[in-house]
Write an enzyme that holds these catalytic residues in place. Structure first.
Site, PDB file in Angstrom:
ATOM      1  CG  ASP A   1      -5.086   2.190   1.198  1.00 22.41           C
ATOM      2  OD1 ASP A   1      -6.061   1.435   0.981  1.00 22.41           O
ATOM      3  OD2 ASP A   1      -4.001   1.784   1.648  1.00 22.41           O
TER       4      ASP A   1
ATOM      5  CB  SER B   1      -0.896   0.017   1.239  1.00 21.83           C
ATOM      6  OG  SER B   1      -1.459   1.301   1.364  1.00 21.83           O
TER       7      SER B   1
ATOM      8  CG  ASP C   1      -6.363  -3.245   2.855  1.00 20.48           C
ATOM      9  OD1 ASP C   1      -5.245  -3.091   3.373  1.00 20.48           O
ATOM     10  OD2 ASP C   1      -6.990  -2.341   2.269  1.00 20.48           O
TER      11      ASP C   1
ATOM     12  CG  HIS D   1      -3.907  -1.433  -1.721  1.00 24.28           C
ATOM     13  ND1 HIS D   1      -5.023  -2.135  -2.117  1.00 24.28           N
ATOM     14  CD2 HIS D   1      -4.277  -0.753  -0.610  1.00 24.28           C
ATOM     15  CE1 HIS D   1      -6.022  -1.899  -1.286  1.00 24.28           C
ATOM     16  NE2 HIS D   1      -5.591  -1.056  -0.351  1.00 24.28           N
TER      17      HIS D   1
ATOM     18  CG  MET E   1     -11.300   2.852   2.308  1.00 25.25           C
ATOM     19  SD  MET E   1      -9.766   2.729   3.240  1.00 25.25           S
ATOM     20  CE  MET E   1      -8.601   3.071   1.929  1.00 25.25           C
TER      21      MET E   1
ATOM     22  CG  MET F   1      -8.424   6.737   3.339  1.00 27.04           C
ATOM     23  SD  MET F   1      -7.647   6.540   4.950  1.00 27.04           S
ATOM     24  CE  MET F   1      -6.767   4.990   4.713  1.00 27.04           C
TER      25      MET F   1
ATOM     26  CG  HIS G   1      -9.303   0.142  -0.522  1.00 28.66           C
ATOM     27  ND1 HIS G   1      -8.707  -0.192   0.676  1.00 28.66           N
ATOM     28  CD2 HIS G   1     -10.647   0.079  -0.301  1.00 28.66           C
ATOM     29  CE1 HIS G   1      -9.641  -0.446   1.581  1.00 28.66           C
ATOM     30  NE2 HIS G   1     -10.829  -0.274   1.018  1.00 28.66           N
TER      31      HIS G   1
ATOM     32  CG  MET H   1     -11.819  -3.362   4.813  1.00 28.06           C
ATOM     33  SD  MET H   1     -10.301  -2.923   3.938  1.00 28.06           S
ATOM     34  CE  MET H   1      -9.353  -2.118   5.235  1.00 28.06           C
TER      35      MET H   1
HETATM   36  C1  DX5 Z   1      -6.603   0.856   5.758  1.00 23.49           C
HETATM   37  C2  DX5 Z   1      -6.072   0.721   4.340  1.00 23.49           C
HETATM   38  C3  DX5 Z   1      -4.975  -0.290   4.225  1.00 23.49           C
HETATM   39  C4  DX5 Z   1      -3.748   0.065   4.993  1.00 23.49           C
HETATM   40  C5  DX5 Z   1      -2.791  -1.080   5.019  1.00 23.49           C
HETATM   41  O1  DX5 Z   1      -7.664   1.736   5.793  1.00 23.49           O
HETATM   42  O2  DX5 Z   1      -7.098   0.318   3.472  1.00 23.49           O
HETATM   43  O3  DX5 Z   1      -4.672  -0.551   2.869  1.00 23.49           O
HETATM   44  O4  DX5 Z   1      -3.111   1.187   4.484  1.00 23.49           O
HETATM   45  O5  DX5 Z   1      -1.749  -0.699   5.828  1.00 23.49           O
HETATM   46  P1  DX5 Z   1      -1.168  -1.619   6.972  1.00 23.49           P
HETATM   47  O6  DX5 Z   1      -0.554  -2.777   6.282  1.00 23.49           O
HETATM   48  O7  DX5 Z   1      -0.222  -0.715   7.659  1.00 23.49           O
HETATM   49  O8  DX5 Z   1      -2.317  -2.051   7.859  1.00 23.49           O
HETATM   50 ZN    ZN Z   2      -6.555  -0.457   1.420  1.00 30.96          ZN
END
Ligand code: DX5
Ligand code: ZN
Length: 221
Positions: free
Chosen positions: A38, A11, A178, A36, A71, A40, A69, A140
């Protein structure tokens, strides 16, 4: 068909953003399969990260699969932007999509793979109707919003159940897990049925990311 060997997806959230290209090179040299990303929004989850602009920068540095991903609330508004930015796979949250079937079909209509992510507190039964349409489920194993959290142990049972569900509904579907993946728990996660491991902290904060990737691969072969 689920992958013959475990897929590894660092990620980018845990990478050094002052040297993004270098971080991607580290992942690539370590044999990573997906990058990956992320996303948010400070609404669906209590944190803000980055948008299509950074995804485009990541995609421009590597031929790796860009696994995005989302979110974010109401993801339909931004899916096209993330595809244009270079995403090969778009994953939305079950909890953020009142019209999940429409959203999944929309993602596929743009020519990329469609995934649905499910939070630790959401039952897998909520995916029953959509499972045959999915390329991947992103299970998750932490509550989304932050990197560096601890793996929730009950996720193992949930991965097993999802594995059983896919055998019936969609054997081709990939199971990605994840959150809180480490060298210590990777084997149990894969034995439970995961095909792809997302790892932020364990990979990018490792003193030797390539060695960490090699250890995870050796244990999950
Ligand atoms: C959490 C994210 C993950 C996260 C993974 O909200 O979707 O992808 O960044 O990071 P680690 O491996 O540090 O949990
Ligand atoms: Zn993620």
């Amino acid at each position: 068909m689920p992958a013959p060997s475990t897929l590894l997806a660092p990620s980018i959230l845990s990478a050094d953003f002052t040297c993004l290209e270098r971080s991607i090179e580290i992942a690539s040299k370590a044999g990573a399969d997906w990058m990956h990303c992320d996303i948010m929004d400070g609404n669906f989850v209590p944190n803000i990260t980055f948008g299509p602009f950074i995804v485009q920068a990541v995609a421009s540095c590597t031929p790796m699969i860009i696994d995005t991903h989302l979110m974010i609330s109401d993801p339909d508004r931004f899916i096209e932007d993330f595809v244009k930015a270079g995403s090969h796979q778009i994953t939305v949250h079950q909890e953020a999509c009142p019209h999940l079937h429409r959203t999944v079909q929309f993602i596929k209509s743009l020519g990329v793979k469609a995934g649905v992510s499910i939070n630790p507190g959401t039952s897998l039964s909520t995916l029953d109707a959509i499972l045959p349409d999915l390329d991947l489920v992103l299970l998750m194993s932490v509550n989304p919003g932050f990197g560096g959290q601890k793996f929730i142990p009950s996720s193992i049972g949930k991965i097993r159940l999802l594995h059983d569900m896919r055998l019936q509904a969609n054997p081709q579907m990939v199971i990605a897990v994840d959150g809180g993946i480490t060298e210590e728990n990777a084997q149990a996660v894969v034995l439970a049925g995961a095909d792809a491991l997302i790892a932020g902290t364990a990979f990018f904060k490792s003193a030797d990311p390539a060695a960490t990737a090699a250890t995870i691969r050796a244990m999950t072969r």
